[in-house]
Structures are given as structure tokens and as C-alpha cells.
Design a protein around this motif. Structure first.
Motif, PDB file in Angstrom:
ATOM      1  N   THR A 668       0.832  -1.212   0.000  1.00  0.00           N
ATOM      2  CA  THR A 668       0.000   0.000   0.000  1.00  0.00           C
ATOM      3  C   THR A 668       0.860   1.253   0.000  1.00  0.00           C
ATOM      4  O   THR A 668       0.559   2.232  -0.723  1.00  0.00           O
ATOM      5  N   SER A 671       2.156   2.193  -3.412  1.00  0.00           N
ATOM      6  CA  SER A 671       1.179   2.425  -4.488  1.00  0.00           C
ATOM      7  C   SER A 671       1.448   3.779  -5.136  1.00  0.00           C
ATOM      8  O   SER A 671       1.575   4.799  -4.459  1.00  0.00           O
ATOM      9  N   PRO A 677      -1.582   2.058  -8.857  1.00  0.00           N
ATOM     10  CA  PRO A 677      -2.610   2.184  -7.808  1.00  0.00           C
ATOM     11  C   PRO A 677      -3.867   1.351  -8.086  1.00  0.00           C
ATOM     12  O   PRO A 677      -4.462   0.814  -7.156  1.00  0.00           O
ATOM     13  N   VAL A 680      -3.141  -2.139  -7.150  1.00  0.00           N
ATOM     14  CA  VAL A 680      -3.063  -2.267  -5.695  1.00  0.00           C
ATOM     15  C   VAL A 680      -4.461  -2.353  -5.091  1.00  0.00           C
ATOM     16  O   VAL A 680      -4.721  -3.156  -4.191  1.00  0.00           O
TER      17      VAL A 680
END
Length: 693
Positions: A668, A671, A677, A680
Motif C-alpha cells: 500500500t 502504491s 494504484p 493495488v
């Protein structure tokens, strides 16, 4: 086609018009001349007959009224009451009635009698017991008035019953005028003495009557009175058979122009009728031409539409003749052509969509939908026999096109049912039959009437069943079942090919797993890494709704993403401590080495970029080419997350595996820098579904 100049631009139209005119106008003109002469003669004869019949009918009506009056007098003999009220009710056509005794005295019963002359009394008293006499006496007071008429019969042995008749009723004149319109009446006795007349008997008329032969009961003569010609019908009415009375002569007079008015009107109307007939013939000829040419034009347009493969607009002809039959035959032919083209298109689509597909589920879904639409059935079922257990079937049922996927069931058939199905060469149609009922019950299909069973055979072995279910009896077209058989054969071939491809795919996946395990086996620390990475990467791709072909490429790349480590020394891979810069540079070569290893395999061409880029970072700081963002293929971006996650949670020679919470936090935190992103976010959703958070 409008009636106008265009109608005669057609050779057929001109030919029909000339033929129609020649065959219609010439006979009409000839018949018109003959008809005019014949009708004129017949009208004169008919008018004469009508006048003669009118005289005879009027005379017979007078005779009938005399018989009715006689019955009324006989009825009065039986009644004792002869009051005025009785007379008005039961003897309305008598003005007066009384009894003359043997002395010549008159006893009045009702009404008023004048004083009878001796001649009258003599005639009255001479009446016999069985006869009824009629006596006519001129009205002395009113010479234009009709002569008085008396009916006389024996009342008893000494008395004579005498009744004065209402002459207006007797002759059928007055307010009860029964004469035809424009008709004058004259009644005379056998001596030509006028009893009643609405016209004067001129000397010329009397001479005409005197010249007529006495044997002719009905006569017709023509005479002139004051410059106007008249027809007179003359009929003698003999009364001796029922009445002691003389002969009565009935004369009816009509103006000649009135009698021949129909002929005069005919002479005026007939030329107009002929002219109208000519116009009607011309109009009918045009209408007939149009009636012939419009169907031809419609059929011509229909052939042009068929040539353009437009089968949805039928030829509409309502001529109620052979043209309509031709149009109906043409529509049937067009419908058959439409059906054949639809069949060809359907089979072509099946060829493209099924034979071109190597995915079994896609083939089944496409086949069910196409057959459901093409054969307009209530349900389509496709049942596949298990490879190792032929009696077990995996069924797919489609009853509604709105459903995304068909219903699935599993069922077993007995050996007897399998043998019976194997004996079906083309198809089997039945309703409420044992085999069909059992298949329907097993497959979960409700049958109201018909079920068409189409076995799927390969090398004389039953590989499956396709059923077409109908709620009510179905009438199949000529080649419809043949097409169903052909489509079934195509589906069978397509599924057979897909099974082969899937078997090859399973073999391929097995090979990939074997290769992945070979790569992972080089180091004890990476055992099972490639398989775990593949599993996680495929879950992320599935969450992304990735196309099947892309997922297949991703699976190959995931299994072999570390194949380049074959060229990396084991001492570097298993080094317990931190790598030197030179050693790390060698490690960074493994994506490029892997891409080169896979390059000769053409089938892996789409997987090579994923292998080559799986260590690139989203911010462009990765290796080997320092690609960034969307320049990194989506498969590599997914593989990067799955690879790093499995790497950090697994033990390595230089560290222990991280806790899952720490690993997820690391993913995270990176990301947008190391990782995409979007990937993720999907990774977190997958991890959450797996219960790893």
C-alpha cells in the motif's frame, strides 16, 4: 401504378386495352341497336297487356265484391236485429235494406228506400228461390252519379229481401279507389248502357266497341277524344252463373302518352345508357389492365427485393385470381429462400463463433442462443457425456435469452437409454414417450407436447445430446430438421476441437508448472514461488475482468517470470547476506535472460513482454528498461504486485518472511511509486476476499 399515361407505356397494357375494346365495344353497339328495336316493341306489347290485365283484374274484383255482398245478405236473413247499429257493423256496404211482400209493400229494415217503380217490383218479385238478382237503375236526380244497384234474393215464401248497394264500394271508386293511376273507369250493361263512368262515351268510342267481335272477352282499342289519343281495355264480366243479372262490361281508359311513358323514357335514357356503357367499358378496360399489371408490377418488385436478399417484405396481391396464386407461390418461395439464407447465415455464424472459438463454455453459450433463436423453441438443452463415465451427463439448459448463463445440471442415463440414443441416426421427435420423458425429467425440461432429440456422435460413440423443447405441437418445414442435424454436427465438431485444445492447454499448463517448479527447484528458498505468484496474479486479473486471452498470456508469464534465473549463479540466488552492486546487476539481468529464453517459442510472444517488464516500477525507477506508468503492460503491473507480495512473505536466505499485515502495508505504501494504484486496489480486494487481512 396510377391510372394514366404510364398505364399505356406497357406493351401488355396497350395489347389488353385494344383487345378489350374490340371484344366489348363492337358487340355492345350491335346489341344496342337490336335491343332498342326489341325493347320498343316489347314495351308496347307489355303496356297493352298491362292495361288488359288491369281491366280483367278490376272486373274480377267487382265480381268478388258481389259475392261478398251476397254472403252479407244471406247473413242478414239469419239475424233478427236489423237496427242501424247492426247494419253499420255487419252490413257496411249496403245503404238500405228491406223486405218487399207479395202486395208490393216495402218493410224497411234500415236505411231509406225511394218508391219503387212497377217495373222494378216486377223484376224483384220474379226472382227465383235459388238465385240472387242484380237490378241497376239510373239516378234521376244526379245524371252524372252512378246508377243505383240493388241485390235481391228470396227472404221467405212470400217476401223478397232487397238491399241497395254502396256503388262506390262496388265499382272500387271514391275514397276506396282501386284503379291504377291515371286510369278512367266505365261500366256498361250488355246494351252499352252506362252504369258508371268517369269519362264520356263518345260516338267514336261506341263505334269502336260495336265493331269488336262479340266472341272476344278481352279487347284493346285505341281512339281519339278531343285531340288526345287513348287506349281502352274492354273486358266482359258474365254473371249468369251466380247472379240473375245481365253481362257487365268493364272499360278502363288510359292516355296513350301515359301508357307509353315508359317507352318515351326509354328512348331518352337508352342513348345515355349506351354512352354510359361505353365509358364503363373503357373504365373497366383500364381497371382490368391495372388489375393485371399491378400484380405483375408487384411480383416484379418482389423479384428485385429477393435479388437484394430482402425477404421480409412479401408480395401483396389481392386480385383473387391466378396472379394472387402466383404471388402466394412467390411468397412461399421467398420464405423458403429466406429460411435457407437464415440457415446459411446461422450456420456461418456458428462456424465463425463456434468453430473459431476454442473455449467450451463460449461454444455452449453461443450454440444454445443460436439454436433457441433459429428454431423458435421453448427450451434448448445441450448435455455432454463425461469422458470417463459416459452414462453421466453435464447438462446446460436455456429457456430465456435474458439470462447471462444457462442453468447447469448433472444426471445419469441408463444403459438402455444410451443404447437407444446411439441408434438414432438423425433425430427423434416424440411427445409423452418413455425415452423422451426420461431425458426431459433428467434434464429438467418441462414438455407439453414435443421434444426433438439430436444425439451428438463422434466415431459412433455418444458424446452428448441436444434437445429442442416445444410447448405445443410443432410443424417443421421441409429442411428444418435437416438443418438442425447439420448444426448439431457442427457443434459436435466444435466441442470436440475445444476438448482437444483444452486437453492441449492442460498439457501446456502442466508443462508450464513443470518448468516453473524446475526454476524454483534451483533454490530451496523459492520452491512453489511461481505457482503462488500465478494464483494471486490470476485472481487480480479476474477481479479486473480481463479478457480470457490476456489472462492466458498472464498465466504463462507468471509461471515463467523467473525462468531467466536459470542463468543466475546459485551462489548469488542463495547468498545469505546482502548482495554487492555487481551481484545485484547480475540479478537484474534475469528478466532479459527470461525474455531471450522464451523468444523462440512463438506461442509465448504475448507473454514475453510481461516476463521482461515484471520488475519495472510505476514511477520509472525499475529495471531493465526503466519504463513507467501505462508504458508498462498491464500483465507486468499485475505480476509485479503478486511477485513482490509472495517474495516478502516468504523466507529468504538473508531474512525471514514478513507478516502478511506488514507485507500488505508495504504494498500500500508503494502504491503510485513501485506499483500501479489500480492494481493495488484490486490486490487489496482480493486479499480481503481471501481473508488474509
Amino acid at each position: 401504378m396510377r391510372i394514366g399515361r404510364s398505364l399505356f407505356q406497357s406493351k401488355v397494357g396497350r395489347r389488353i386495352f385494344i383487345l378489350f375494346v374490340m371484344c366489348a365495344l363492337i358487340p355492345i353497339l350491335c346489341l344496342s341497336v337490336i335491343s332498342y328495336i326489341q325493347v320498343s316493341v316489347q314495351l308496347k306489347k307489355q303496356n297493352a297487356r298491362d292495361l288488359q290485365d288491369a281491366a280483367k283484374v278490376h272486373g274480377m274484383a267487382i265480381y268478388e265484391r258481389l259475392l261478398h255482398l251476397e254472403r252479407d245478405m244471406q247473413l242478414s236473413l239469419l239475424k233478427s236485429d236489423h237496427s242501424d247499429a247492426f247494419a253499420k257493423k255487419f252490413l257496411p256496404h249496403f245503404n238500405a235494406m228491406g223486405v218487399i211482400d207479395s202486395a208490393g209493400q216495402t218493410e224497411r229494415l234500415f236505411g231509406q228506400f225511394p218508391a219503387f217503380s212497377d217495373a222494378f217490383l216486377k223484376k224483384a218479385t220474379s226472382v227465383s228461390q235459388d238465385n240472387t238478382a242484380l237490378i241497376f237503375e239510373n239516378n234521376d236526380k244526379e245524371k252524372a252519379a252512378p246508377a243505383k244497384a240493388y241485390m235481391i234474393m228470396k227472404a221467405d215464401k212470400t217476401g223478397i229481401l232487397v238491399g241497395e248497394i254502396d256503388t262506390l264500394y262496388l265499382w272500387g271508386i271514391g275514397h276506396q279507389n282501386l284503379l291504377p293511376p291515371m286510369t278512367d273507369l266505365c261500366i256498361t250493361d250488355q246494351y252499352r248502357k252506362v252504369l258508371v263512368s268517369s269519362f264520356p262515351l263518345t260516338e267514336e268510342l261506341r263505334r269502336h266497341l260495336a265493331r269488336d267481335t262479340e266472341n272476344d272477352q278481352v279487347r284493346l282499342l285505341e281512339y281519339n277524344d278531343q285531340g288526345e289519343n287513348y287506349f281502352v281495355s274492354y273486358w266482359s264480366m258474365f254473371l249468369k252463373s251466380n247472379f240473375d243479372a245481365p253481362v257487365l262490361n268493364v272499360l278502363l281508359r288510359n292516355p296513350k302518352k301515359e301508357v307509353l311513358s315508359a317507352l318515351a323514357q326509354f328512348k331518352i335514357i337508352f342513348p345515355l345508357i349506351i354512352l354510359l356503357t361505353v365509358w364503363i367499358v373503357l373504365l373497366l378496360s383500364i381497371v382490368h389492365i391495372r388489375k393485371s399489371l399491378v400484380p405483375l408490377e408487384e411480383i416484379k418488385k418482389g423479384t428485385q427485393r429477393v435479388a437484394r436478399q430482402d425477404f421480409n417484405t412479401p408480395v401483396e396481391v389481392t386480385s383473387d385470381d391466378e396472379f394472387e396464386e402466383v404471388a402466394q407461390s412467390f411468397n412461399i418461395m421467398a420464405e423458403q429462400l429466406k429460411r435457407q439464407f437464415e440457415d446459411l447465415n446461422t450456420r456461418s455464424k456458428i462456424d465463425r463463433e463456434i468453430l473459431s472459438s476454442l473455449n467450451t463454455a463460449q461454444i455452449i453459450n453461443t450454440a444454445l442462443k443460436r439454436m433457441f433463436l433459429f428454431f423458435e423453441c421453448h427450451s434448448v438443452t445441450l448435455c455432454l457425456a463425461a469422458e470417463k463415465k459416459p452414462e453421466t451427463f453435464h447438462g446446460f439448459i436455456l429457456t430465456d435469452l435474458k439470462r447471462r448463463k444457462p442453468d447447469e445440471i448433472f444426471f445419469d442415463l441408463s444403459k438402455t437409454d444410451l443404447e437407444q440414443l446411439a441408434r438414432i441416426e438423425e433425430h427423434y421427435i416424440a411427445s409423452d414417450q418413455g425415452l423422451v420423458r426420461r431425458i426431459a425429467a433428467k434434464a429438467g425440461v418441462a414438455i407439453d407436447e414435443y421434444l426433438v432429440v439430436l444425439p451428438m456422435m463422434i466415431d459412433e460413440k455418444l458424446k452428448g445430446i441436444i434437445t429442442l423443447g416445444y410447448e405445443q405441437e410443432k410443424s417443421f418445414l421441409n429442411n428444418e430438421l435437416k438443418h438442425a442435424r447439420q448444426i448439431t454436427n457442427q457443434i459436435t465438431v466444435a466441442l470436440s476441437n475445444s476438448f482437444l485444445v483444452e486437453e492441449m492447454e492442460r498439457l501446456n499448463v502442466g508443462t508450464l508448472e513443470a518448468l516453473a517448479r524446475t526454476v524454483d527447484a534451483k533454490s530451496a528458498w523459492t520452491a512453489g514461488h511461481s505457482e503462488r505468484v500465478t494464483t494471486l496474479a490470476m485472481k487480480i486479473a479476474d477481479a479486473m475482468n480481463m479478457e480470457q486471452q490476456e489472462m492466458d498470456n498472464l498465466r504463462r508469464a507468471a509461471y515463467l517470470h523467473d525462468i531467466g534465473k536459470i542463468g543466475i549463479p546459485l551462489s548469488i540466488l542463495d547468498k545469505p547476506g546482502r548482495l554487492t552492486d555487481e551481484e545485484y546487476d547480475i540479478i537484474k539481468d534475469h528478466p532479459s535472460i527470461g525474455a531471450k529464453i522464451l523468444e523462440p517459442i512463438h506461442a509465448y510472444a504475448e507473454a514475453i513482454p510481461i516476463v521482461h517488464q515484471h520488475h519495472e516500477k510505476f514511477d520509472g525507477t525499475g529495471y531493465p528498461r526503466r519504463l513507467a506508468g501505462e508504458d508498462i503492460c498491464i500483465g507486468a503491473r499485475i505480476l509485479a504486485v503478486a511477485d513482490v507480495y509472495d517474495a516478502v512473505v516468504s523466507d529468504r536466505p538473508y531474512r525471514n518472511g514478513w507478516l502478511k499485515e506488514k507485507s500488505i502495508k508495504m504494498i500500500t505504501d508503494n502504491s503510485g511509486t513501485h506499483f500501479d494504484p489500480k492494481v493495488v486496489d484490486l490486490f487489496l480486494a482480493v486479499i480481503s476476499d481471501l481473508g488474509l487481512t
